[in-house]
Design a protein around this motif. Structure first.
Motif, PDB file in Angstrom:
ATOM      1  N   MET A  92      -7.533  53.884  18.369  1.00  0.00           N
ATOM      2  CA  MET A  92      -8.600  52.970  17.952  1.00  0.00           C
ATOM      3  C   MET A  92      -8.239  51.522  18.283  1.00  0.00           C
ATOM      4  N   ASN A  93      -9.261  50.711  18.368  1.00  0.00           N
ATOM      5  CA  ASN A  93      -9.083  49.277  18.581  1.00  0.00           C
ATOM      6  C   ASN A  93      -9.180  48.596  17.222  1.00  0.00           C
ATOM      7  N   SER A  94      -8.130  47.920  16.817  1.00  0.00           N
ATOM      8  CA  SER A  94      -8.143  47.264  15.510  1.00  0.00           C
ATOM      9  C   SER A  94      -8.688  45.838  15.582  1.00  0.00           C
ATOM     10  N   LYS A  95      -8.970  45.366  16.792  1.00  0.00           N
ATOM     11  CA  LYS A  95      -9.605  44.054  16.947  1.00  0.00           C
ATOM     12  C   LYS A  95     -11.108  44.273  17.003  1.00  0.00           C
ATOM     13  N   LEU A  96     -11.802  43.818  15.978  1.00  0.00           N
ATOM     14  CA  LEU A  96     -13.235  44.036  15.924  1.00  0.00           C
ATOM     15  C   LEU A  96     -13.928  42.856  15.277  1.00  0.00           C
ATOM     16  N   ALA A  97     -15.204  42.767  15.523  1.00  0.00           N
ATOM     17  CA  ALA A  97     -16.007  41.685  14.965  1.00  0.00           C
ATOM     18  C   ALA A  97     -16.383  42.021  13.535  1.00  0.00           C
ATOM     19  N   THR A  98     -16.003  41.152  12.604  1.00  0.00           N
ATOM     20  CA  THR A  98     -16.370  41.346  11.199  1.00  0.00           C
ATOM     21  C   THR A  98     -16.972  40.059  10.640  1.00  0.00           C
ATOM     22  N   MET A  99     -17.779  40.229   9.629  1.00  0.00           N
ATOM     23  CA  MET A  99     -18.389  39.108   8.924  1.00  0.00           C
ATOM     24  C   MET A  99     -18.565  39.458   7.465  1.00  0.00           C
ATOM     25  N   LYS A 100     -18.582  38.438   6.641  1.00  0.00           N
ATOM     26  CA  LYS A 100     -18.925  38.597   5.229  1.00  0.00           C
ATOM     27  C   LYS A 100     -20.391  38.209   5.040  1.00  0.00           C
ATOM     28  N   MET A 101     -20.989  38.701   3.973  1.00  0.00           N
ATOM     29  CA  MET A 101     -22.396  38.449   3.698  1.00  0.00           C
ATOM     30  C   MET A 101     -22.698  36.968   3.496  1.00  0.00           C
ATOM     31  N   THR A 102     -21.706  36.178   3.183  1.00  0.00           N
ATOM     32  CA  THR A 102     -21.923  34.751   2.926  1.00  0.00           C
ATOM     33  C   THR A 102     -21.892  33.909   4.196  1.00  0.00           C
ATOM     34  N   PHE A 105     -26.166  33.267  10.056  1.00  0.00           N
ATOM     35  CA  PHE A 105     -26.838  33.947  11.161  1.00  0.00           C
ATOM     36  C   PHE A 105     -26.280  33.451  12.491  1.00  0.00           C
ATOM     37  N   ALA A 106     -26.006  32.157  12.581  1.00  0.00           N
ATOM     38  CA  ALA A 106     -25.473  31.571  13.819  1.00  0.00           C
ATOM     39  C   ALA A 106     -24.151  32.228  14.210  1.00  0.00           C
ATOM     40  N   LYS A 107     -23.292  32.504  13.237  1.00  0.00           N
ATOM     41  CA  LYS A 107     -22.026  33.178  13.535  1.00  0.00           C
ATOM     42  C   LYS A 107     -22.291  34.592  14.035  1.00  0.00           C
ATOM     43  N   ALA A 108     -23.221  35.284  13.409  1.00  0.00           N
ATOM     44  CA  ALA A 108     -23.563  36.646  13.835  1.00  0.00           C
ATOM     45  C   ALA A 108     -24.073  36.645  15.266  1.00  0.00           C
ATOM     46  N   LEU A 109     -24.904  35.691  15.585  1.00  0.00           N
ATOM     47  CA  LEU A 109     -25.447  35.602  16.932  1.00  0.00           C
ATOM     48  C   LEU A 109     -24.332  35.360  17.947  1.00  0.00           C
ATOM     49  N   ALA A 110     -23.402  34.477  17.614  1.00  0.00           N
ATOM     50  CA  ALA A 110     -22.270  34.196  18.511  1.00  0.00           C
ATOM     51  C   ALA A 110     -21.394  35.435  18.689  1.00  0.00           C
ATOM     52  N   LEU A 111     -21.105  36.156  17.605  1.00  0.00           N
ATOM     53  CA  LEU A 111     -20.282  37.367  17.701  1.00  0.00           C
ATOM     54  C   LEU A 111     -20.971  38.472  18.491  1.00  0.00           C
ATOM     55  N   SER A 112     -22.288  38.506  18.425  1.00  0.00           N
ATOM     56  CA  SER A 112     -23.031  39.582  19.096  1.00  0.00           C
ATOM     57  C   SER A 112     -23.016  39.441  20.618  1.00  0.00           C
ATOM     58  N   ILE A 113     -22.623  38.308  21.128  1.00  0.00           N
ATOM     59  CA  ILE A 113     -22.574  38.125  22.580  1.00  0.00           C
ATOM     60  C   ILE A 113     -21.612  39.128  23.213  1.00  0.00           C
ATOM     61  N   LEU A 131     -24.231  45.336  11.607  1.00  0.00           N
ATOM     62  CA  LEU A 131     -25.318  44.495  12.074  1.00  0.00           C
ATOM     63  C   LEU A 131     -25.336  44.647  13.591  1.00  0.00           C
ATOM     64  N   THR A 132     -26.392  45.216  14.132  1.00  0.00           N
ATOM     65  CA  THR A 132     -26.430  45.483  15.566  1.00  0.00           C
ATOM     66  C   THR A 132     -26.979  44.298  16.351  1.00  0.00           C
ATOM     67  N   ARG A 133     -26.529  44.219  17.583  1.00  0.00           N
ATOM     68  CA  ARG A 133     -27.024  43.174  18.482  1.00  0.00           C
ATOM     69  C   ARG A 133     -28.537  43.279  18.623  1.00  0.00           C
ATOM     70  N   SER A 134     -29.038  44.504  18.751  1.00  0.00           N
ATOM     71  CA  SER A 134     -30.483  44.673  18.948  1.00  0.00           C
ATOM     72  C   SER A 134     -31.281  44.203  17.734  1.00  0.00           C
ATOM     73  N   SER A 135     -30.793  44.443  16.521  1.00  0.00           N
ATOM     74  CA  SER A 135     -31.535  43.978  15.341  1.00  0.00           C
ATOM     75  C   SER A 135     -31.545  42.453  15.263  1.00  0.00           C
ATOM     76  N   LEU A 136     -30.456  41.820  15.683  1.00  0.00           N
ATOM     77  CA  LEU A 136     -30.420  40.357  15.730  1.00  0.00           C
ATOM     78  C   LEU A 136     -31.431  39.817  16.741  1.00  0.00           C
ATOM     79  N   LEU A 137     -31.511  40.463  17.897  1.00  0.00           N
ATOM     80  CA  LEU A 137     -32.447  40.006  18.927  1.00  0.00           C
ATOM     81  C   LEU A 137     -33.900  40.217  18.512  1.00  0.00           C
ATOM     82  N   VAL A 138     -34.182  41.334  17.861  1.00  0.00           N
ATOM     83  CA  VAL A 138     -35.539  41.582  17.367  1.00  0.00           C
ATOM     84  C   VAL A 138     -35.919  40.512  16.351  1.00  0.00           C
ATOM     85  N   TYR A 139     -35.021  40.225  15.420  1.00  0.00           N
ATOM     86  CA  TYR A 139     -35.274  39.201  14.401  1.00  0.00           C
ATOM     87  C   TYR A 139     -35.502  37.835  15.052  1.00  0.00           C
ATOM     88  N   LEU A 140     -34.641  37.477  15.984  1.00  0.00           N
ATOM     89  CA  LEU A 140     -34.736  36.193  16.667  1.00  0.00           C
ATOM     90  C   LEU A 140     -36.053  36.090  17.437  1.00  0.00           C
TER      91      LEU A 140
END
Length: 149
Positions: A92-102, A105-113, A131-140
């Motif tokens: 497994m890859n232990s380097k992954l994109a994570t975020m807290k609920m607090t 949105f801007a951080k999520a968008l940057a990570l989704s790149i 949180l999927t890239r596609s759901s972020l794009l649909v919302y945006l």
């Protein structure tokens, strides 16, 4: 106006919170599962990568079809019999994109790149969903183009 709203929006905001796929609906595997099991989950779910959790539902990494296939590639053939000898934790890859609920949105968008999904965690590191890239794009798309009246 929209730019400022998106920059300051956090995932605790009700509209954005709805973008997260909760833990109970996310395909995942555990560290001790065999690569064969992980590959079956990936193929059946249709995803290319899924989260890896430990027994306490803490996020430990991500496993993907590419990582699994890379681990069983021999010099002249794919060594399928090796699927039984490896555990998810081995590749497994232990380097992954994570975020807290607090976080915003801007951080999520940057990570989704560079990530097809972002793992959402609580303050203790417990997995809360993705949180999927596609759901972020649909919302945006809805915020930028469909709300103009």
């Amino acid at each position: 106006m929209i730019r400022e709203t998106l920059k300051s929006s956090t995932f605790s905001d009700e509209k954005i919170k709805n973008l997260i796929i909760p833990t109970e609906k996310v395909a995942h595997v555990q560290q001790n599962n065999s690569l064969e099991h992980a590959l079956l989950v990936l193929v059946k779910s249709g995803y290319t990568a899924i989260p890896v959790l430990d027994k306490e539902s803490k996020l430990n990494g991500v496993i993907s079809k590419a990582l699994i296939l890379d681990s069983i590639l021999g010099l002249e053939r794919i060594e399928l019999d090796r699927l039984h000898s490896f555990k998810v934790a081995d590749v497994m890859n232990s380097k992954l994109a994570t975020m807290k609920m607090t976080e915003t949105f801007a951080k999520a968008l940057a990570l989704s790149i560079n990530n097809p999904f972002i793992c959402m965690i609580d303050a203790d590191g417990a997995f809360k969903g993705i949180l999927t890239r596609s759901s972020l794009l649909v919302y945006l798309n809805q915020e930028l183009f469909q709300k103009k009246k």
